[in-house]
Design a protein around this motif. Structure first.
Motif, short mmCIF file in Angstrom:
data_model
loop_
_atom_site.label_atom_id
_atom_site.label_comp_id
_atom_site.label_asym_id
_atom_site.label_seq_id
_atom_site.Cartn_x
_atom_site.Cartn_y
_atom_site.Cartn_z
N ILE A 73 0.83 -1.20 0.00
CA ILE A 73 0.00 0.00 0.00
C ILE A 73 0.86 1.25 0.00
CG2 ILE A 73 -1.67 1.33 1.36
CD1 ILE A 73 -2.99 -1.38 2.06
N GLU A 74 1.91 1.25 0.81
CA GLU A 74 2.83 2.39 0.83
C GLU A 74 3.51 2.54 -0.54
OE1 GLU A 74 6.49 4.23 3.50
OE2 GLU A 74 5.69 2.26 4.01
N PHE A 75 3.89 1.42 -1.14
CA PHE A 75 4.45 1.45 -2.50
C PHE A 75 3.48 2.14 -3.45
CE2 PHE A 75 3.90 -0.49 -6.67
CZ PHE A 75 5.07 -0.08 -7.29
N TYR A 76 2.22 1.72 -3.43
CA TYR A 76 1.23 2.26 -4.36
C TYR A 76 1.03 3.76 -4.14
CZ TYR A 76 -2.95 2.51 -7.23
OH TYR A 76 -3.86 2.84 -8.21
N ARG A 77 1.00 4.17 -2.89
CA ARG A 77 0.85 5.59 -2.56
C ARG A 77 1.99 6.40 -3.19
NH1 ARG A 77 0.50 5.31 3.28
NH2 ARG A 77 -1.54 4.41 2.94
N HIS A 78 3.22 5.95 -3.00
CA HIS A 78 4.38 6.64 -3.57
C HIS A 78 4.38 6.56 -5.10
CE1 HIS A 78 5.86 6.53 0.55
NE2 HIS A 78 6.73 7.45 0.20
N TYR A 79 4.05 5.42 -5.62
CA TYR A 79 4.00 5.18 -7.07
C TYR A 79 3.10 6.21 -7.75
CZ TYR A 79 2.44 2.57 -11.26
OH TYR A 79 2.10 2.19 -12.53
N LYS A 80 1.92 6.45 -7.17
CA LYS A 80 0.97 7.41 -7.75
C LYS A 80 1.47 8.85 -7.62
CE LYS A 80 -2.80 6.14 -9.05
NZ LYS A 80 -3.25 5.82 -10.39
N GLN A 81 2.31 9.13 -6.61
CA GLN A 81 2.84 10.48 -6.40
C GLN A 81 4.06 10.77 -7.26
OE1 GLN A 81 3.61 10.61 -2.19
NE2 GLN A 81 1.47 10.92 -1.65
N VAL A 82 4.92 9.77 -7.41
CA VAL A 82 6.21 9.96 -8.08
C VAL A 82 6.09 10.01 -9.60
CG1 VAL A 82 8.47 8.87 -8.50
CG2 VAL A 82 7.54 8.96 -6.18
N PHE A 83 5.22 9.19 -10.15
CA PHE A 83 5.16 9.05 -11.60
C PHE A 83 3.95 9.79 -12.17
CE2 PHE A 83 7.44 5.40 -9.92
CZ PHE A 83 8.66 5.60 -10.54
#
Length: 131
Positions: A73-83
């Protein structure tokens, strides 16, 4: 199923699970480019490297829900913010889990995760997400 080249990122902290899932993916889909990462942080670093190189983003990211360092979930949160939306628009993020806790599914859905598969991954489950 069409024999399209799928680009898949498999994120799991268990090396045995990664090895088994690699064999399963190869069995189902012989035309595949497969990347692996041991946790969400390493997966983000890999994706940033692919973006910097101008390499195609994965069509599918299979990410374990429960991992040390950075969970799914933390990965997905960052993924949506970074890219950018353009980078992620054609990528299906699939949460893999052994959890049956409704709170885990609710939290993931609240973050925008639409696809879930219970572990272990099977050929039937894999074929469904490769469509």
């Amino acid at each position: 199923m069409d024999k399209l080249l799928h680009n898949i990122l498999l994120v799991d902290d268990n090396l045995t699970t990664i090895s088994l899932n690699k064999l399963l993916i190869a069995k189902v889909e012989n035309a595949v480019e497969l990347h692996t990462a041991p946790d969400g942080k390493a997966a983000l670093e890999l994706l940033q490297k692919l973006a910097q190189e101008g390499t195609r983003f994965p069509d599918i990211i299979l990410v374990d829900l429960k991992m040390p360092v950075m969970d799914g979930i933390e990965f997905y949160r960052h993924y949506k913010q970074v890219f950018t939306p353009e980078q992620v628009s054609n990528t299906k993020v699939v949460m893999l889990t052994t959890s049956l806790a409704p709170s885990d599914f609710k939290q993931a859905k609240d973050e925008g995760i639409e696809y879930f598969l219970n572990k272990p991954l099977t050929t039937t489950k894999l074929k469904e997400i490769l469509v």
